[in-house]
Write a protein that holds these residues in place. Sequence first.
Motif, mmCIF file in Angstrom:
data_model
loop_
_atom_site.group_PDB
_atom_site.id
_atom_site.type_symbol
_atom_site.label_atom_id
_atom_site.label_comp_id
_atom_site.label_asym_id
_atom_site.label_seq_id
_atom_site.Cartn_x
_atom_site.Cartn_y
_atom_site.Cartn_z
ATOM 1 N N ARG A 1 58.959 24.415 42.886
ATOM 2 C CA ARG A 1 58.850 23.005 43.216
ATOM 3 C C ARG A 1 58.803 22.757 44.714
ATOM 4 O O ARG A 1 59.444 23.461 45.499
ATOM 5 C CB ARG A 1 60.025 22.246 42.596
ATOM 6 C CG ARG A 1 60.036 22.265 41.080
ATOM 7 C CD ARG A 1 61.226 21.522 40.537
ATOM 8 N NE ARG A 1 62.491 22.207 40.803
ATOM 9 C CZ ARG A 1 63.681 21.639 40.682
ATOM 10 N NH1 ARG A 1 63.782 20.364 40.343
ATOM 11 N NH2 ARG A 1 64.776 22.336 40.896
ATOM 12 N N LYS B 1 58.607 19.149 47.287
ATOM 13 C CA LYS B 1 58.451 17.718 47.491
ATOM 14 C C LYS B 1 58.405 17.444 48.988
ATOM 15 O O LYS B 1 59.053 18.131 49.777
ATOM 16 C CB LYS B 1 59.598 16.944 46.841
ATOM 17 C CG LYS B 1 59.651 17.104 45.336
ATOM 18 C CD LYS B 1 60.426 15.985 44.666
ATOM 19 C CE LYS B 1 59.632 14.690 44.699
ATOM 20 N NZ LYS B 1 60.217 13.611 43.873
ATOM 21 N N SER C 1 58.247 14.378 52.173
ATOM 22 C CA SER C 1 58.605 13.006 52.508
ATOM 23 C C SER C 1 57.887 12.645 53.797
ATOM 24 O O SER C 1 58.353 12.972 54.892
ATOM 25 C CB SER C 1 60.122 12.874 52.692
ATOM 26 O OG SER C 1 60.464 11.582 53.131
ATOM 27 N N SER D 1 50.771 15.678 43.292
ATOM 28 C CA SER D 1 51.060 14.391 42.681
ATOM 29 C C SER D 1 51.437 13.402 43.767
ATOM 30 O O SER D 1 52.488 13.536 44.403
ATOM 31 C CB SER D 1 52.203 14.506 41.677
ATOM 32 O OG SER D 1 52.626 13.217 41.246
ATOM 33 N N SER E 1 52.095 10.214 43.367
ATOM 34 C CA SER E 1 53.161 9.315 42.929
ATOM 35 C C SER E 1 54.535 9.966 43.048
ATOM 36 O O SER E 1 55.527 9.297 43.304
ATOM 37 C CB SER E 1 52.917 8.876 41.482
ATOM 38 O OG SER E 1 52.887 10.006 40.618
ATOM 39 N N ASN E 2 54.579 11.288 42.889
ATOM 40 C CA ASN E 2 55.845 12.011 42.990
ATOM 41 C C ASN E 2 56.042 12.682 44.347
ATOM 42 O O ASN E 2 57.070 13.324 44.563
ATOM 43 C CB ASN E 2 55.941 13.076 41.900
ATOM 44 C CG ASN E 2 56.037 12.480 40.514
ATOM 45 O OD1 ASN E 2 56.666 11.445 40.316
ATOM 46 N ND2 ASN E 2 55.413 13.129 39.540
ATOM 47 N N SER E 3 55.054 12.560 45.227
ATOM 48 C CA SER E 3 55.120 13.253 46.528
ATOM 49 C C SER E 3 55.457 14.728 46.330
ATOM 50 O O SER E 3 56.361 15.273 46.973
ATOM 51 C CB SER E 3 56.152 12.596 47.445
ATOM 52 O OG SER E 3 55.789 11.264 47.730
ATOM 53 N N SER E 4 54.723 15.347 45.424
ATOM 54 C CA SER E 4 55.038 16.738 45.103
ATOM 55 C C SER E 4 53.798 17.610 45.138
ATOM 56 O O SER E 4 52.661 17.135 45.045
ATOM 57 C CB SER E 4 55.693 16.819 43.721
ATOM 58 O OG SER E 4 54.786 16.458 42.710
ATOM 59 N N HIS F 1 53.678 21.212 43.384
ATOM 60 C CA HIS F 1 54.338 22.327 42.701
ATOM 61 C C HIS F 1 53.377 23.487 42.466
ATOM 62 O O HIS F 1 52.206 23.282 42.115
ATOM 63 C CB HIS F 1 54.917 21.874 41.353
ATOM 64 C CG HIS F 1 55.934 20.781 41.473
ATOM 65 N ND1 HIS F 1 56.745 20.615 42.570
ATOM 66 C CD2 HIS F 1 56.270 19.790 40.606
ATOM 67 C CE1 HIS F 1 57.543 19.567 42.402
ATOM 68 N NE2 HIS F 1 57.276 19.053 41.214
#
Lengths: 113, 114
Positions: A22, A24, A26, A68, A70-73, A75
């Motif tokens: 994972r 993420k 910011s 993603s 929307s998820n700021s990800s 993976h």
Amino acid sequence: AQSVTQPDARVTVSEGASLQLRCKYSYSATPYLFWYVQYPRQGLQLLLKYYSGDPVVQGVNGFEAEFSKSNSSFHLRKASVHWSDSAVYFCAVSMPYAQGLTFGLGTRVSVFP
Amino acid sequence: GGIITQTPKFLIGQEGQKLTLKCQQNFNHDTMYWYRQDSGKGLRLIYYSITENDLQKGDLSEGYDASREKKSSFSLTVTSAQKNEMAVFLCASSPTGGSNTEVFFGKGTRLTVV
């Protein structure tokens, strides 16, 4: 504050099993996204990168990653790992008009037979 | 293809000593970087250079100097080594300073300060 987070410091997986790492981020805007791998006593090697377009990107050695917004990800995954995939994996970002990469702390992957 | 060569591979220094790490690349890349890698802290940017004789500070520049005498080489100096310091210093390069270009890494110099 702008940051890159890899929540898992260590992951252990059996050979042949699937793997997901994972990441993420910011940032105020969508950065450019990268996954690098570091094998023991080696430098970092690029696995894959995402700039725009299809959110699923294919990399080397069977790795792929999914972006993603929307998820700021971003993976990373692999369907079936091999013992040679044991390494440290880094997620990294760069911002438009900025220099250099900002790295997460890395995830150490150990693959057992 | 190309390669980034870092010398030395291992460096042992004494507290307070000035230490120099060297990096050469034959990609003909414009931009070069120095990162520091600490266990549990990921990689942090020390200095970068977008062309010969250019120097830009990264987030971790205090305690370091750098020099880009020519396009293919980029050296880093630890101005005063800290006792018990252990880290890996990674040199890297990219074709341009653009943020969407791949960055290539050397194998690192492992520093131990006794």
